[in-house]
Design a protein around this motif. Structure first.
Motif, short mmCIF file in Angstrom:
data_model
loop_
_atom_site.label_atom_id
_atom_site.label_comp_id
_atom_site.label_asym_id
_atom_site.label_seq_id
_atom_site.Cartn_x
_atom_site.Cartn_y
_atom_site.Cartn_z
N TYR A 137 -28.99 31.25 6.72
CA TYR A 137 -29.32 29.99 7.66
C TYR A 137 -28.97 28.60 6.98
CZ TYR A 137 -31.86 26.64 10.60
OH TYR A 137 -32.03 25.67 11.08
N ALA A 138 -29.14 28.51 5.72
CA ALA A 138 -28.92 27.34 4.93
C ALA A 138 -27.44 27.24 4.70
CB ALA A 138 -29.49 27.31 3.46
N GLY A 139 -26.86 28.34 4.48
CA GLY A 139 -25.27 28.30 4.48
C GLY A 139 -24.77 28.04 5.77
N LEU A 140 -25.11 28.26 6.82
CA LEU A 140 -24.61 27.95 8.03
C LEU A 140 -24.52 26.50 8.36
CD1 LEU A 140 -25.98 30.67 10.59
CD2 LEU A 140 -23.51 30.13 9.73
N GLN A 141 -25.51 25.74 7.62
CA GLN A 141 -25.55 24.26 7.91
C GLN A 141 -24.45 23.69 7.22
OE1 GLN A 141 -28.00 23.71 10.28
NE2 GLN A 141 -28.37 26.05 9.87
N THR A 142 -23.88 24.23 6.38
CA THR A 142 -22.62 23.78 5.50
C THR A 142 -21.56 24.04 5.94
OG1 THR A 142 -22.62 25.36 4.00
CG2 THR A 142 -24.12 23.79 3.52
N VAL A 143 -21.21 24.84 7.00
CA VAL A 143 -19.85 25.12 7.51
C VAL A 143 -19.20 23.99 7.99
CG1 VAL A 143 -18.91 26.44 9.44
CG2 VAL A 143 -20.58 27.40 8.29
N PRO A 144 -18.03 23.69 7.78
CA PRO A 144 -17.26 22.36 8.12
C PRO A 144 -17.28 22.50 9.68
CG PRO A 144 -16.10 23.92 7.08
CD PRO A 144 -17.17 24.45 6.69
N GLN A 145 -17.80 21.44 10.39
CA GLN A 145 -17.69 21.28 11.62
C GLN A 145 -16.39 21.10 12.23
OE1 GLN A 145 -19.98 21.89 13.86
NE2 GLN A 145 -21.11 22.62 11.91
N ASP A 146 -15.60 20.36 11.29
CA ASP A 146 -14.10 19.97 12.01
C ASP A 146 -13.27 21.33 12.16
OD1 ASP A 146 -14.79 19.86 9.25
OD2 ASP A 146 -13.26 18.25 8.77
N SER A 147 -13.31 22.24 10.93
CA SER A 147 -12.61 23.41 11.23
C SER A 147 -12.96 24.17 12.37
CB SER A 147 -12.84 24.27 9.83
OG SER A 147 -12.87 23.43 8.72
N LEU A 148 -14.40 24.27 12.42
CA LEU A 148 -14.75 24.84 13.94
C LEU A 148 -14.22 24.37 15.20
CD1 LEU A 148 -18.46 25.67 13.23
CD2 LEU A 148 -16.42 27.38 13.30
N GLU A 149 -14.39 22.92 15.22
CA GLU A 149 -13.75 22.40 16.40
C GLU A 149 -12.24 22.59 16.34
OE1 GLU A 149 -15.41 18.22 16.05
OE2 GLU A 149 -17.38 19.07 16.09
N SER A 150 -11.52 22.41 15.27
CA SER A 150 -10.03 22.54 15.68
C SER A 150 -9.79 24.17 16.00
CB SER A 150 -9.34 22.27 14.53
OG SER A 150 -10.06 22.47 13.15
N ALA A 151 -10.55 24.92 15.43
CA ALA A 151 -10.57 26.17 15.98
C ALA A 151 -10.47 26.48 17.61
CB ALA A 151 -11.36 27.36 15.06
N MET A 152 -11.54 25.96 18.03
CA MET A 152 -11.80 25.82 19.22
C MET A 152 -10.78 25.43 20.23
SD MET A 152 -15.79 25.37 19.26
CE MET A 152 -16.26 24.14 20.77
N LEU A 153 -10.38 24.07 19.60
CA LEU A 153 -9.25 23.39 20.48
C LEU A 153 -8.05 24.39 20.45
CD1 LEU A 153 -9.14 19.80 19.07
CD2 LEU A 153 -9.61 20.74 21.29
N ASP A 154 -7.93 25.24 19.33
CA ASP A 154 -6.61 26.30 19.29
C ASP A 154 -6.84 27.31 20.14
OD1 ASP A 154 -5.40 24.39 17.68
OD2 ASP A 154 -5.84 25.46 15.76
N GLY A 155 -8.13 27.41 20.77
CA GLY A 155 -8.27 28.68 21.69
C GLY A 155 -9.11 29.87 21.13
N ALA A 156 -9.76 29.56 19.90
CA ALA A 156 -10.27 30.85 19.39
C ALA A 156 -11.58 31.12 19.85
CB ALA A 156 -10.54 30.43 17.82
N THR A 157 -11.92 32.36 20.07
CA THR A 157 -13.17 32.87 20.70
C THR A 157 -14.32 32.88 19.51
OG1 THR A 157 -12.85 35.29 19.91
CG2 THR A 157 -11.83 34.46 22.18
N ARG A 158 -15.40 32.94 20.35
CA ARG A 158 -16.69 32.93 19.34
C ARG A 158 -16.44 33.54 18.12
NH1 ARG A 158 -21.45 30.97 19.78
NH2 ARG A 158 -20.89 29.99 21.42
N TRP A 159 -16.11 34.91 18.59
CA TRP A 159 -16.03 36.18 17.60
C TRP A 159 -15.11 35.78 16.57
CZ3 TRP A 159 -17.74 39.42 14.51
CH2 TRP A 159 -16.76 40.46 13.94
N GLN A 160 -13.96 35.07 16.94
CA GLN A 160 -12.69 34.56 15.88
C GLN A 160 -13.29 33.44 15.13
OE1 GLN A 160 -9.64 34.11 18.95
NE2 GLN A 160 -8.58 35.89 18.31
N ARG A 161 -14.01 32.73 15.60
CA ARG A 161 -14.51 31.47 14.62
C ARG A 161 -15.51 31.99 13.84
NH1 ARG A 161 -17.32 28.12 18.67
NH2 ARG A 161 -16.49 29.19 20.31
N ILE A 162 -16.23 33.21 14.07
CA ILE A 162 -17.24 33.58 13.03
C ILE A 162 -16.33 34.77 12.11
CG2 ILE A 162 -19.19 35.36 12.65
CD1 ILE A 162 -20.09 34.76 15.25
#
Lengths: 340, 293
Positions: A226-251
């Protein structure tokens, strides 16, 4: 900091560790190659008018004297290590020659107490470690997805199985799986066998212990992830979402790689901790069905006859096992801090 | 993840909350069940007839005229003198926490400020010591402690627990002291303080957050210990956890397993309060080594 100052600051903790950790290890090593003295026996001749009879009696004085002179006992070398209760080389060899198949051989080996304890310890370690880490990861993902306000209480309740005294936590579960307890009754109802007792069967006892282990160590993995999840870089997640990555792919491609160092760390720590498994076996009163290495030492030390030498030999073997498991941690620490 | 949460589908939400609820039940239910059951008689908590008896307590009503009874607590605390074990536990825990924090802060501070190679080797040694199963050490203590008549006394168990606790304490506090800028105590030295004065007047005032977090874990280690206290203490000096274990050995035959149930609840209650008040510190302590390292 100068050497002298360092020494003055460090002396109390160094003394404590030296006296009560380093010396006991040494003491265990010495004890494991000695056995208590046999009683000194002398032969006396009792002569009566009708003839003489020979009998043997214990010479108390000589025995006392011998024990005072050499309190460690008699030196026996590696004899304790190789006896039937420990490494049992001759029994192993015999089992190898006599058994028809591998299964037969395994069954014979499992009759030897040390190997039985080793088998349970390794099984516990190999099953509980990955299961609890996976469970903790899923809980952390789920908690991370709910509104912030509710997270505090959920973390509070999730910590409980880990914080509670191991002996006590295991007892609580043990009473519930008792054939007259709620979980025991539920299992009886599920398999439709009113006489089923989880305590009486070896495989079921093992499963209970494994369930307890997972229950009590998953919270640690949860908190760390849980502490580790708080440090996941948000911008990578967002750019992955823009590229159309599904929830599973992002994980799979962002979160998991980011948490990889944490996972390695937890594996190393938990493997060592689970290798020491002890209290749940006492709580579950499961000594007859499942023994760990620690429990093996405990049962040697307890009871009427304290088998100190046997316990010492098992301790040395356990320490050797710990050192093997510890070596990756040491290498990792060396790489991190030691190069400077 | 705020932007992600808006896009989540209804089914996923349902699965997630269902899973969380299931986890919470698994985590809490055993405690709630045992707490509730500790106010019943044995025939209800361990009921052959129906599991619902533990909820409503028909036998408890028969015996005590009420669905709840404090008989288990009375039996454990008064008849079996659990209060004595609680007192012993209190002494052991307070001493272990105070002594191991004193030793640990001094040692940890020294390790964090030393620039020499041996500081690293000492930390590595501590890591090896931390991995030793306590039972292997206990089998080393027994013979010398018997010979020197040290066995059975509270101070013996306390100092052994302090020593076993040191490696962990050292690691946590060294990491913590490294985060306190060196300039602080170095400027105090420049102003003419001795090393101890610098520690006393500069470091001690700012070290409490780290010390409290470390202290919580020392507390847990001492409070939860079964191995050392059960092997090294005489019956008279027993702490709570070995006392519970001894209830199981002797009283299960007498049908007084409820003594053990009520003392289990008594032991768990302080831990609940601890987590409630110090949740933040416990979480930060658990993650300190992991997330940074």
């Amino acid at each position: 900091m100068k050497h002298a100052t360092f020494l003055r600051f460090f002396l109390p903790t160094a003394t404590a560790m030296l006296l009560f950790i380093a010396l006991p290890i040494l003491s265990v090593l010495i004890q494991s190659v000695h056995v208590p003295h046999d009683r000194v026996v002398v032969e006396v001749e009792n002569c009566t008018p009708f003839g003489c009879t020979k009998s043997t009696v214990i010479d108390q004085n000589a025995t006392e004297k011998l024990r005072d002179e050499k309190p460690l006992g008699r030196f026996v070398g590696m004899a304790i290590y190789t006896d039937r209760s420990h490494l049992a080389f001759s029994e192993l060899g015999e089992a190898w020659h006599r058994s028809a198949s591998m299964g037969d051989f395994a069954a014979r080996v499992m009759n030897l107490p040390f190997y039985r304890a080793l088998a349970f310890t390794l099984t516990y370690m190999a099953v509980v470690t990955p299961l609890s880490i996976m469970l903790g990861f899923v809980v952390a993902l789920a908690v991370n997805a709910i509104p912030r306000l509710m997270r505090g209480p959920i973390i509070f309740f999730s910590l409980l199985p880990m914080i509670v005294t191991p002996l006590v936590g295991a007892l609580i579960l043990f009473w519930m799986v008792d054939s007259r307890g709620i979980l025991g009754a539920a299992v009886q109802w599920l398999v439709n066998d009113p006489n089923l007792s989880l305590k009486a069967s070896t495989p079921l006892t093992w499963i209970m212990l494994l369930v307890y282990g997972t229950w009590s160590t998953a919270p640690f993995a949860f908190v760390v992830y849980y502490a580790g999840l708080q440090t996941v870089p948000q911008d990578s997640l967002e750019s992955a979402m823009l590229d159309g990555a599904t929830r599973w792919q992002r994980i799979r491609y962002i979160v998991l790689p980011h948490l990889m160092p944490l996972t390695v760390f937890m594996f190393l720590i938990k493997i060592m901790d689970n290798f020491r498994v002890f209290e749940p076996i006492v709580s579950f009163n499961a000594g007859a069905h499942a023994q760990s290495l620690s429990y093996f030492i405990y049962s040697d030390l307890g009871g009427e006859t304290r088998l100190l030498s046997s316990a010492a030999a098992t301790s040395v073997l356990t320490i050797a096992g710990v050192l093997v498991l510890l070596s990756p941690v040491l290498v990792r620490t060396w790489r991190q801090f030691g190069k400077a | 993840m705020a932007s992600g949460s808006q896009k989540r589908s209804a089914t996923l939400n349902l699965v997630l909350s269902g899973f969380l609820i299931l986890w919470l039940v698994v985590a809490i239910f055993p405690f709630a069940w045992t707490f509730w059951g500790s106010f019943k008689v044995e025939g209800d908590f361990f009921s052959k007839a129906s599991w619902q008896n533990a909820l409503f307590g028909p036998l408890t009503r028969l015996e005590h005229g009420n669905a709840f009874t404090g008989a288990g607590y009375h039996g454990a605390w008064v008849k079996e003198e659990f209060w004595r074990a609680a007192l012993n536990s209190f002494v052991v825990v307070v001493c272990v926490v105070v002594i191991s924090l004193t030793f640990g802060t001094l040692g940890g501070y020294a390790l964090s400020r030393s620039t020499y190679r041996y500081a690293f080797w000492l930390l590595l040694m501590a890591l090896v010591f931390r991995a030793m199963p306590p039972l292997t050490l206990v089998s080393g203590y027994l013979l010398p402690f018997y010979q020197w008549n040290l066995w059975g006394h509270l101070p013996t168990a306390i100092i052994v627990l302090v020593a076993i606790n040191q490696p962990f304490t050292l690691w946590m506090l060294t990491a913590f002291f490294r985060n306190i800028p060196k300039d602080l105590d170095e400027s105090a030295r420049v102003d003419g303080c001795t090393p101890f004065q610098a520690f006393r007047h500069v470091i001690i005032p700012v070290m409490w957050p780290g010390v409290i977090t470390t202290g919580l874990f020392s507390f847990l280690l001492a409070y939860n210990d079964f191995v050392v206290t059960s092997m090294l203490l005489s019956k008279q000096n027993q702490t709570m956890i070995p006392k519970i274990a001894s209830f199981l050995g002797t009283t299960q035959t007498e049908g007084n397993v409820m003594f053990a149930v009520s003392s289990v609840v008594s032991v768990t209650a302080p831990l609940f309060l601890l987590v409630m008040f110090f949740q933040r510190q416990i979480v930060s302590g658990l993650t300190a080594g992991a997330v940074k390292g």
